[in-house]
Design an enzyme around this catalytic site. Structure first.
Site: not given
Length: 224
Positions: A2, A50
């Site tokens: 991340d 995503n």
């Protein structure tokens, strides 16, 4: 992995640039883990959620997989690291799925005991459990399994991670403090380590710090 987008934004770069540097970080940390004796290293590369990102970014990530997957697998093979891909691969473009099959073939040449670096692509913890339940239900429907015979081990055997143990340590970079649908079943007794370091800036020293913190934990697994 991340913080790629925020890393790029801080430098006035497109988010894709952060993902590219993040891919290089994966290769560096994965090989370092093998060198220090970590048997399994698993990263969250692309979640089932995503796909909701801007199409330009999704396309860039798919192109990144096209560019790096096989090349990384071949490079890491030379270091004795088997690269695996975990997740529901059916929605991925066919050329990427074909490349993943090649990556699996490269990993198979190292044998089952090789250090393994896994990329979770189109992965979601809830989606994984849902798919496992469906597979078990089909076995029950076919008469191959009785409902009363379903155990935790049965469920574990139907997960994408059936070939590896549950994770001891889960590292969450970038300052976020949540699980984000990652290895929900497997992480029941994992130790978590949170750091503000953005993934592209994550170095071997950061891995050492996480492991050192883990080594100080008292793991009781529900006991005393």
């Amino acid at each position: 992995m991340d913080g790629n987008g925020r890393w790029a934004k801080k430098r006035g770069l497109p988010r894709q640039a952060g993902h590219k540097v993040g891919a290089e970080t994966f290769r560096t940390i994965a090989t370092y883990c093998k060198d220090i004796g970590v048997q399994y290293f698993t990263v969250y590369a692309f979640s089932t959620e995503n796909w909701k990102r801007p199409q330009e970014e999704v396309d860039a990530l798919m192109n990144l997989f096209r560019t790096y997957l096989k090349e990384a697998a071949e490079t890491m093979f030379q270091r004795g690291v088997a690269v695996r891909v975990l997740g529901d691969l059916s929605p991925l473009p066919e050329d990427i799925r074909a490349q993943i099959r090649e990556v699996d073939g490269i990993a198979d040449r190292l044998g089952p005991d090789a250090a393994t670096a896994s990329l979770c692509i189109n992965y979601g913890g809830r989606d994984e459990i849902k798919n496992a339940v469906r597979a078990i239900a089909r076995e029950v429907q076919a008469g191959a399994l009785a409902p009363g015979d379903i155990t935790e081990q049965t469920i574990g055997a139907h997960l994408y991670t059936a070939h590896m143990p549950d994770p001891d340590l889960i590292i969450r970079p970038s300052g976020e403090v949540r699980t984000s649908n990652f290895l929900l079943w497997q992480s029941a007794y994992s130790e978590y380590y949170f750091t503000d370091v953005l993934w592209p800036d994550f170095k071997t020293a950061d891995m050492d710090a996480a492991i050192n913190a883990f080594n100080k934990r008292n793991r009781r697994f529900g006991g005393v």
